[in-house]
Design an enzyme around this catalytic site. Structure first.
Site, PDB file in Angstrom:
ATOM      1  CG  HIS A  46      36.842  40.978  39.054  1.00 44.75           C
ATOM      2  ND1 HIS A  46      37.608  41.904  39.626  1.00 44.75           N
ATOM      3  CD2 HIS A  46      35.810  41.490  38.647  1.00 44.75           C
ATOM      4  CE1 HIS A  46      36.937  43.163  39.187  1.00 44.75           C
ATOM      5  NE2 HIS A  46      36.256  42.822  38.944  1.00 44.75           N
ATOM      6  CD  GLU A  49      35.067  41.244  34.321  1.00 44.64           C
ATOM      7  OE1 GLU A  49      35.119  42.202  33.711  1.00 44.64           O
ATOM      8  OE2 GLU A  49      34.809  40.504  34.992  1.00 44.64           O
ATOM      9  CG  HIS A  50      39.205  44.353  35.433  1.00 42.54           C
ATOM     10  ND1 HIS A  50      39.334  45.779  35.859  1.00 42.54           N
ATOM     11  CD2 HIS A  50      38.094  43.731  35.790  1.00 42.54           C
ATOM     12  CE1 HIS A  50      38.147  45.922  36.526  1.00 42.54           C
ATOM     13  NE2 HIS A  50      37.562  44.662  36.665  1.00 42.54           N
ATOM     14  CD  GLU A 127      35.061  46.117  39.877  1.00 39.56           C
ATOM     15  OE1 GLU A 127      34.297  45.561  39.418  1.00 39.56           O
ATOM     16  OE2 GLU A 127      36.436  45.917  39.501  1.00 39.56           O
TER      17      GLU A 127
END
Length: 434
Positions: A46, A49-50, A127
């Site tokens: 994840h 991905e950022h 997040e």
């Protein structure tokens, strides 16, 4: 017509011409996600991905990356799941080249600078805080933690805070090397396109893709497999309950059973069973829990199948003082459908609903790209809308009854709950009566 091409380097290309579409979508799907991680690097997929949105040699920062598609009214984003990570752009068909250039650039040329990693840590932690502070979202993760425990299938996709704070550039480069390979990647283009032209352009833009052999994920322990008929071989031997204490005005719960994985044809009956119970506004649980008793605004039953896990579960938000009654009502409906064959009318209604909702979901180029590429990535087989409809049409009343009998057994019952409760005793007693 759906076209699949496998290049010499094993990169898979899927093209889906849509004659009357005015848009084109480019989706790159990679076999990378939290199921491919270890405890020490949980969250790296994840986080990576950022980092693809932080700058390339051609587009040096986030502003230049986002402006590329903002200037032409395009839509774009990325997502990380447990078994895949995706990057997509949807544009007016006139700008297809721009979208393909943009997606290939962030995938192949991201610089992943240490200073950008350090800045993004704070973004991801916020997040994470958002998810943990939102019971309607966090209940999904708590449910899978209950089912799968301390293995990748039971971990948070976003990872653990201690990992987010320690990742270094070399960790991201290692993840890229292990998973972002030609063999592990699908490029799907759907919309107003020419197949041959699209394939030639993809070959050009992705000519420098990593060609290493990708790392494989470890199979989830205790997951049902295609040969299992009634799941009695799973290690769980009694109903289980997991409670997360939080002062809330509403209790969020998930109540359900282990089920069939993606490779079982029984997943279609499982999906129909879930739909009958809580898939639409005339479903049994919507009527029983919401309309007749006024206990919930949100209640739904889902069938979820992945490559090595599966379940059927009901998700609901319930007033705190009515949780026990709601659980009892849900279990009552489980028992009824397990012991009494559904009517022909209910079977037909459910089939028509599933086929109709599938048709509606596939109207856009981006949904077409996701629908077909995820099938290819996870099962190496693509079923068309027509073929899936045919699978649905073969399901009988007896299939639904038998699926309920196979799945709805006491030993595989689980309850995850978020609310102002610290003692799970009273909830455990209710589910143990099933």
């Amino acid at each position: 017509m759906i076209n699949k091409t496998i290049l010499k380097n094993k990169l898979r290309i899927i093209t889906i011409p849509m004659k009357n579409a005015k848009t084109t979508s480019v989706l790159v799907l990679v076999g990378a996600g939290s199921k491919y991680e270890t405890k020490s690097n949980n969250g790296i997929s994840h986080f990576l991905e950022h980092m693809f949105f932080k700058g390339t040699k051609k587009r040096s920062n986030t502003l230049k990356i986002s402006e590329t598609l903002d200037r032409i009214g395009g839509k774009y984003n990325a997502f990380t799941g447990k078994e895949y990570t995706g990057y997509w752009a949807k544009v007016s068909s006139d700008y297809f080249d721009t979208a393909l250039d943009w997606v290939s650039d962030i995938l192949l040329n991201s610089q992943i600078k240490e200073q950008e990693i350090n800045k993004e840590r704070g973004v991801i932690i916020e997040e994470m805080n958002m998810y943990l502070d939102t019971p309607m979202i966090y209940i999904d993760d708590l449910w899978e933690q209950l089912l799968y425990g301390n293995q990748p299938a039971g971990w948070l996709i976003i990872g653990e805070k201690k990992n987010i704070l320690k990742f270094k550039r070399k960790d991201f480069l290692n993840c890229l090397k292990q998973h972002y390979t030609a063999e592990n990647t699908i490029i799907c283009v759907a919309g107003n396109i020419n197949k041959n032209s699209v394939e030639n352009k993809i070959k050009k833009y992705f000519k420098n893709i990593n060609t290493a052999i990708p790392e494989q994920k470890i199979k989830t322990i205790d997951a049902p497999i295609n040969s299992i008929q009634n799941f009695n071989s799973i290690k769980q031997t009694k109903p289980e309950c997991l409670i997360h204490f939080k002062k809330t005005d509403q209790t969020h719960l998930t109540l359900g059973f282990r089920g069939y994985d993606l490779f079982s044809d029984k997943k279609y009956a499982q999906t129909m069973l879930a739909t009958i119970l809580g898939g639409f506004m005339s479903s049994r649980l919507f009527i029983s829990v919401r309309e007749k008793n006024g206990l919930a605004y949100r209640i739904k039953t889902l069938s979820e199948s992945s490559t090595d896990t599966g379940y059927l579960a009901t998700f609901a938000g319930i007033r705190n003082d009515k949780v026990e009654k709601a659980i009892e009502l849900i279990l009552k409906e489980y028992k009824i459908i397990k012991n009494k064959k559904i009517s022909k009318q209910e079977l037909e209604k459910t089939k028509n609903y599933l086929k109709g909702s599938l048709a509606l979901s596939l109207e856009s180029s981006d949904s077409m790209a996701f629908f077909h590429s995820t099938q290819e990535l996870l099962t190496q087989k693509i079923l068309t809308q027509k073929q899936i409809n045919q699978k649905i049409d073969t399901i009988t009343q007896q299939d639904i009854l038998q699926t309920a009998k196979n799945i709805f057994i006491r030993e595989n019952l689980n309850l995850a709950l978020i609310g102002p409760f610290k003692d799970k005793t009273k909830f455990k007693k209710i589910i143990e009566k099933f």
